[in-house]
Design an enzyme around this catalytic site. Sequence first.
Site, PDB file in Angstrom:
ATOM      1  N   ASP A  81     -14.211  23.763  20.966  1.00  0.00           N
ATOM      2  CA  ASP A  81     -15.589  23.677  21.285  1.00  0.00           C
ATOM      3  C   ASP A  81     -15.807  23.159  22.652  1.00  0.00           C
ATOM      4  O   ASP A  81     -14.913  22.339  22.952  1.00  0.00           O
ATOM      5  CB  ASP A  81     -16.647  23.084  20.442  1.00  0.00           C
ATOM      6  CG  ASP A  81     -16.014  21.806  19.933  1.00  0.00           C
ATOM      7  OD1 ASP A  81     -14.884  21.371  19.841  1.00  0.00           O
ATOM      8  OD2 ASP A  81     -17.051  20.958  19.480  1.00  0.00           O
ATOM      9  N   GLU A 139     -15.887  20.063  16.933  1.00  0.00           N
ATOM     10  CA  GLU A 139     -15.206  18.825  17.156  1.00  0.00           C
ATOM     11  C   GLU A 139     -16.113  17.562  17.579  1.00  0.00           C
ATOM     12  O   GLU A 139     -16.099  16.671  17.089  1.00  0.00           O
ATOM     13  CB  GLU A 139     -13.661  18.698  17.588  1.00  0.00           C
ATOM     14  CG  GLU A 139     -13.030  17.584  17.377  1.00  0.00           C
ATOM     15  CD  GLU A 139     -13.349  16.319  18.433  1.00  0.00           C
ATOM     16  OE1 GLU A 139     -13.193  15.076  17.884  1.00  0.00           O
ATOM     17  OE2 GLU A 139     -13.890  16.562  19.523  1.00  0.00           O
TER      18      GLU A 139
END
Length: 403
Positions: A81, A139
């Site tokens: 991400d 994350e």
Amino acid sequence: MINKIKDLASNLHEEIRTIRRHIHQNPELSFQEFNTQNYVWQQLEDAGIANKQKIANTGIVAIIEGKNPAKRIVALRGDMDALPIIEANDVPYKSKNDGVMHACGHDSHTAILMGVAEVLSGMKKDLKGTVKFIFQPAEEGPPFGEVGGAEQMVKEGVLENPKVEAIFGLHISAGSENGVIEYKPGATMAAVDQLDIVVKGKQAHGANPWLGVDPIVTSSQIITGLQTIVSRNVNITEDPAIVTVGAIHGGIRQNIIPESVKMIGTIRTFGVEQRELVHKRIKEIATNIAESAGAKADVTIGTGYPVTFNNVALVEKMLPTLQAVNGKERVRQIPAHTGAEDFSFFQQKVPGFFFFLGARPADKKSATEVAAHHTPDFYLEESEFQVGVKALSHLVVDYFEKK
């Protein structure tokens, strides 16, 4: 085996850079990584890795079975991400998604892990066990009300069926010397918790403060009081700790004492007992200072990621592998990071080893000269990504060989 991995990794350098730049140019926020998921899925297909499944909304777990696949089972993790940041870099692969940027290196983690998957897929007949490749979403933190990527993956059984016995991961470091591996046994990155304090007073005219209870003055006293937790309550000879108030909101006009003030902040700790102590003292200080002023403080502490804790025995066992791959002088022990990582959720279940790979441009002599992670100017030197591929590949192979 060493030469084979070295050759395979070196031959993949351009491909790894291409993958990284594609992901960098097309960043997606936490649990929105659908295009990234599809891209990685296709890369795995092209590498001939058929045993894979989607998990945790936008994640992927892929499996390579060697000979004696049930004998030893190891996992490797890379996160995917990006962050809500507008990129300032003028590079050909600059983000095409307005307001979204890979400003922490997750694009490189994914590309490196894809490289490892290709290397180990090309030598699976020599592998004495099974490897799980965990391509993880979210994350950087999930949308409000949801759990993060690693925590969600654990809940959905990513470490089971087959059951993982050890996990390895790396994080790129823009400030560290290019190609150098850095590590720390034990507590490596901090536990992170979110702090919310609402101080409730009594509204009054600013010209008549004695008729009210000023939550702004009370909040300033609380902020000052919170700083004594680290300086007077925490045994800093054992582990550091941080209590930061990052924002304070209250009031609408210069001549009105408001009814309430809200503060938000972050807490960083490195041990279970220390974490409990810091939480306890925050609540005591805030509520008692507020009470002494005739106000009330409502304290909410939201637990975030646990401590990223490198299993000491695993580090000791696998450190020679990193040194053999990169040379002893280019594998360095470092102090703990006060940043946080949800890799810690995997480490709560199985022994884990999380290390760092430097990617500082050659013309920058120190970390102070480069843009920090999570900033619009964040930039990585790509020339030594293959060190990460070789390191993770060798960790798997050597772990299978060692008792």
